[in-house]
Design a protein around this motif. Structure first.
Motif, mmCIF file in Angstrom:
data_model
loop_
_atom_site.group_PDB
_atom_site.id
_atom_site.type_symbol
_atom_site.label_atom_id
_atom_site.label_comp_id
_atom_site.label_asym_id
_atom_site.label_seq_id
_atom_site.Cartn_x
_atom_site.Cartn_y
_atom_site.Cartn_z
ATOM 1 N N GLU A 1 -29.331 22.575 -13.201
ATOM 2 C CA GLU A 1 -30.619 22.435 -13.866
ATOM 3 C C GLU A 1 -31.008 23.711 -14.595
ATOM 4 O OE1 GLU A 1 -33.233 21.191 -10.750
ATOM 5 O OE2 GLU A 1 -32.238 19.245 -10.497
ATOM 6 N N VAL A 2 -30.771 24.855 -13.978
ATOM 7 C CA VAL A 2 -31.076 26.127 -14.629
ATOM 8 C C VAL A 2 -30.167 26.336 -15.839
ATOM 9 C CG1 VAL A 2 -30.958 28.641 -14.368
ATOM 10 C CG2 VAL A 2 -32.017 27.243 -12.582
ATOM 11 N N PHE A 3 -28.912 25.994 -15.678
ATOM 12 C CA PHE A 3 -27.958 26.158 -16.778
ATOM 13 C C PHE A 3 -28.402 25.388 -18.016
ATOM 14 C CE2 PHE A 3 -24.160 24.252 -18.896
ATOM 15 C CZ PHE A 3 -23.701 25.400 -19.526
ATOM 16 N N PHE A 4 -28.745 24.134 -17.852
ATOM 17 C CA PHE A 4 -29.124 23.322 -19.015
ATOM 18 C C PHE A 4 -30.489 23.714 -19.572
ATOM 19 C CE2 PHE A 4 -25.699 20.601 -17.524
ATOM 20 C CZ PHE A 4 -25.125 20.206 -18.730
ATOM 21 N N ALA A 5 -31.339 24.297 -18.745
ATOM 22 C CA ALA A 5 -32.670 24.683 -19.200
ATOM 23 C C ALA A 5 -32.695 26.022 -19.921
ATOM 24 C CB ALA A 5 -33.629 24.733 -18.006
ATOM 25 N N THR A 6 -31.610 26.790 -19.817
ATOM 26 C CA THR A 6 -31.613 28.142 -20.382
ATOM 27 C C THR A 6 -30.709 28.305 -21.600
ATOM 28 O OG1 THR A 6 -29.975 28.751 -18.693
ATOM 29 C CG2 THR A 6 -32.288 29.289 -18.241
ATOM 30 N N HIS A 7 -30.218 27.200 -22.140
ATOM 31 C CA HIS A 7 -29.500 27.272 -23.411
ATOM 32 C C HIS A 7 -29.620 25.913 -24.092
ATOM 33 C CE1 HIS A 7 -26.320 24.978 -21.432
ATOM 34 N NE2 HIS A 7 -25.616 24.971 -22.544
ATOM 35 N N ASP A 8 -29.196 25.842 -25.333
ATOM 36 C CA ASP A 8 -29.266 24.576 -26.071
ATOM 37 C C ASP A 8 -27.920 23.864 -25.968
ATOM 38 O OD1 ASP A 8 -29.523 22.467 -27.781
ATOM 39 O OD2 ASP A 8 -30.299 23.633 -29.467
ATOM 40 N N TYR B 1 -25.877 14.429 -14.284
ATOM 41 C CA TYR B 1 -27.065 15.133 -14.766
ATOM 42 C C TYR B 1 -27.154 15.068 -16.287
ATOM 43 C CZ TYR B 1 -30.777 18.567 -15.130
ATOM 44 O OH TYR B 1 -31.978 19.184 -15.409
ATOM 45 N N ILE B 2 -26.037 15.176 -16.968
ATOM 46 C CA ILE B 2 -26.033 15.042 -18.429
ATOM 47 C C ILE B 2 -26.537 13.655 -18.823
ATOM 48 C CG2 ILE B 2 -24.534 14.872 -20.458
ATOM 49 C CD1 ILE B 2 -22.845 17.102 -19.246
ATOM 50 N N LYS B 3 -26.076 12.648 -18.113
ATOM 51 C CA LYS B 3 -26.524 11.280 -18.386
ATOM 52 C C LYS B 3 -28.023 11.148 -18.155
ATOM 53 C CE LYS B 3 -25.693 6.456 -17.078
ATOM 54 N NZ LYS B 3 -24.921 5.535 -16.189
ATOM 55 N N GLN B 4 -28.498 11.777 -17.090
ATOM 56 C CA GLN B 4 -29.932 11.750 -16.776
ATOM 57 C C GLN B 4 -30.750 12.392 -17.887
ATOM 58 O OE1 GLN B 4 -30.992 13.448 -12.913
ATOM 59 N NE2 GLN B 4 -32.968 14.106 -13.705
ATOM 60 N N LEU B 5 -30.293 13.539 -18.377
ATOM 61 C CA LEU B 5 -31.002 14.231 -19.449
ATOM 62 C C LEU B 5 -31.026 13.403 -20.731
ATOM 63 C CD1 LEU B 5 -29.593 17.862 -18.962
ATOM 64 C CD2 LEU B 5 -31.926 17.082 -18.458
ATOM 65 N N GLU B 6 -29.908 12.770 -21.040
ATOM 66 C CA GLU B 6 -29.835 11.967 -22.259
ATOM 67 C C GLU B 6 -30.713 10.724 -22.160
ATOM 68 O OE1 GLU B 6 -25.578 11.441 -22.708
ATOM 69 O OE2 GLU B 6 -25.522 13.042 -24.206
ATOM 70 N N TYR C 1 -33.553 16.041 -24.956
ATOM 71 C CA TYR C 1 -33.202 16.732 -26.187
ATOM 72 C C TYR C 1 -33.193 15.752 -27.359
ATOM 73 C CZ TYR C 1 -31.542 20.158 -22.776
ATOM 74 O OH TYR C 1 -31.466 21.029 -21.728
ATOM 75 N N LYS C 2 -33.564 16.245 -28.509
ATOM 76 C CA LYS C 2 -33.602 15.403 -29.699
ATOM 77 C C LYS C 2 -32.201 14.986 -30.115
ATOM 78 C CE LYS C 2 -35.159 15.414 -34.520
ATOM 79 N NZ LYS C 2 -35.837 16.207 -35.583
ATOM 80 N N ASN C 3 -31.258 15.901 -29.973
ATOM 81 C CA ASN C 3 -29.879 15.632 -30.369
ATOM 82 C C ASN C 3 -28.986 15.390 -29.156
ATOM 83 O OD1 ASN C 3 -30.451 16.079 -33.179
ATOM 84 N ND2 ASN C 3 -30.456 18.290 -32.754
ATOM 85 N N LYS C 4 -27.795 14.906 -29.397
ATOM 86 C CA LYS C 4 -26.852 14.573 -28.339
ATOM 87 C C LYS C 4 -26.313 15.834 -27.662
ATOM 88 C CE LYS C 4 -22.429 12.220 -27.533
ATOM 89 N NZ LYS C 4 -22.925 11.475 -26.348
ATOM 90 N N ILE C 5 -26.181 15.782 -26.364
ATOM 91 C CA ILE C 5 -25.613 16.897 -25.605
ATOM 92 C C ILE C 5 -24.113 16.988 -25.880
ATOM 93 C CG2 ILE C 5 -25.096 17.757 -23.281
ATOM 94 C CD1 ILE C 5 -27.735 16.530 -22.368
ATOM 95 N N VAL C 6 -23.643 18.181 -26.215
ATOM 96 C CA VAL C 6 -22.227 18.369 -26.543
ATOM 97 C C VAL C 6 -21.516 19.243 -25.506
ATOM 98 C CG1 VAL C 6 -22.569 18.041 -29.014
ATOM 99 C CG2 VAL C 6 -22.787 20.345 -28.037
ATOM 100 N N THR C 7 -22.155 19.464 -24.375
ATOM 101 C CA THR C 7 -21.574 20.282 -23.310
ATOM 102 C C THR C 7 -20.289 19.654 -22.788
ATOM 103 O OG1 THR C 7 -23.760 21.036 -22.620
ATOM 104 C CG2 THR C 7 -21.965 21.275 -21.017
#
Length: 224
Positions: free
Chosen positions: A115-122, A155-160, A165-171
């Motif tokens: 959660e911290v990782f995804f919240a501290t970068h785009d 977690y990525i699925k949950q965020l999407e 985020y406005k755009n798709k996660i590319v992590t």
């Protein structure tokens, strides 16, 4: 005879010191982050590896969290062995700047680190974080176990699904092959180089915002 013996003694002492330094260097090269982790008394603790842009910032975020014992800057994601900062920063390798986070699971969970990782970068910008552009700054969750992979993907699925985020996660979510420790001067760079232009203009505003948003999760020494 005495002079010759003294010369022999000094020569032997010099060789001993030189060999000791060489052996220490070899151990650091061979054991990498594990050697530094032992110095930080993290033996037995689990670790998580993330890449989310410049490791100076990423390291500063994680090291402020309660339950995090040590954060080590390094490189991962490429095939090149023993990469250098010059190679990685210039895009001459396939590695990304990354951090290895040693943590106490009784104080902070892997999920919280995610959660911290995804919240501290785009995580929606491909090969870029702010002013830093290149594949060495791509967003990656490196997993060590099937459970970590499952958690990261969920977690990525949950965020999407939440439209965070406005755009798709590319992590990228990929297995950890090898973590190579970065040069010593990169370790704890934010704290040790407060007047560095990048730290002043880019890192410091981000870290202070992080401290404001995660005040309840900070170690005591980072609460003003």
């Amino acid at each position: 005879m005495i002079t010759r013996n003294l010369l022999f003694l000094f020569a032997a002492l010099f060789c001993f010191i030189a060999c000791s330094e060489a052996n220490t260097s070899d151990r650091m090269q061979l054991t990498g982050s594990d050697a530094l982790a032992q110095e930080e008394d993290t033996v037995g603790l689990p670790s998580a590896v993330f890449a989310g842009g410049c490791f100076w910032c990423t390291e500063a975020y994680f090291e402020r969290l309660k339950g995090v014992k040590a954060v080590i800057s390094g490189y991962s994601g490429g095939k090149e062995k023993k990469p250098t900062y010059r190679q990685v920063s210039s895009g001459l390798s396939d590695h990304a700047e990354a951090v290895q986070v040693y943590y106490n699971p009784s104080q902070i969970t892997y999920q919280e680190l995610l959660e911290v990782f995804f919240a501290t970068h785009d995580p929606t910008t491909l090969n870029r974080q702010g002013p830093d552009v290149g594949k060495q700054y791509r967003s990656i969750v490196f997993y060590k176990t099937p459970e970590e992979k499952k958690q990261a993907e969920a977690y990525i699925k949950q965020l999407e699904e939440a439209g965070t985020y406005k755009n798709k996660i590319v992590t990228h979510v990929q297995p950890l092959d090898k973590f190579w420790i970065a040069e010593e001067y990169h370790q704890d760079y934010y704290r040790r180089n407060p007047q560095d232009p990048y730290v002043v203009s880019v890192a410091r505003p981000k870290v202070r915002k992080f401290e404001d948003n995660y005040r309840s999760k900070l170690k005591r020494e980072y609460i003003e």
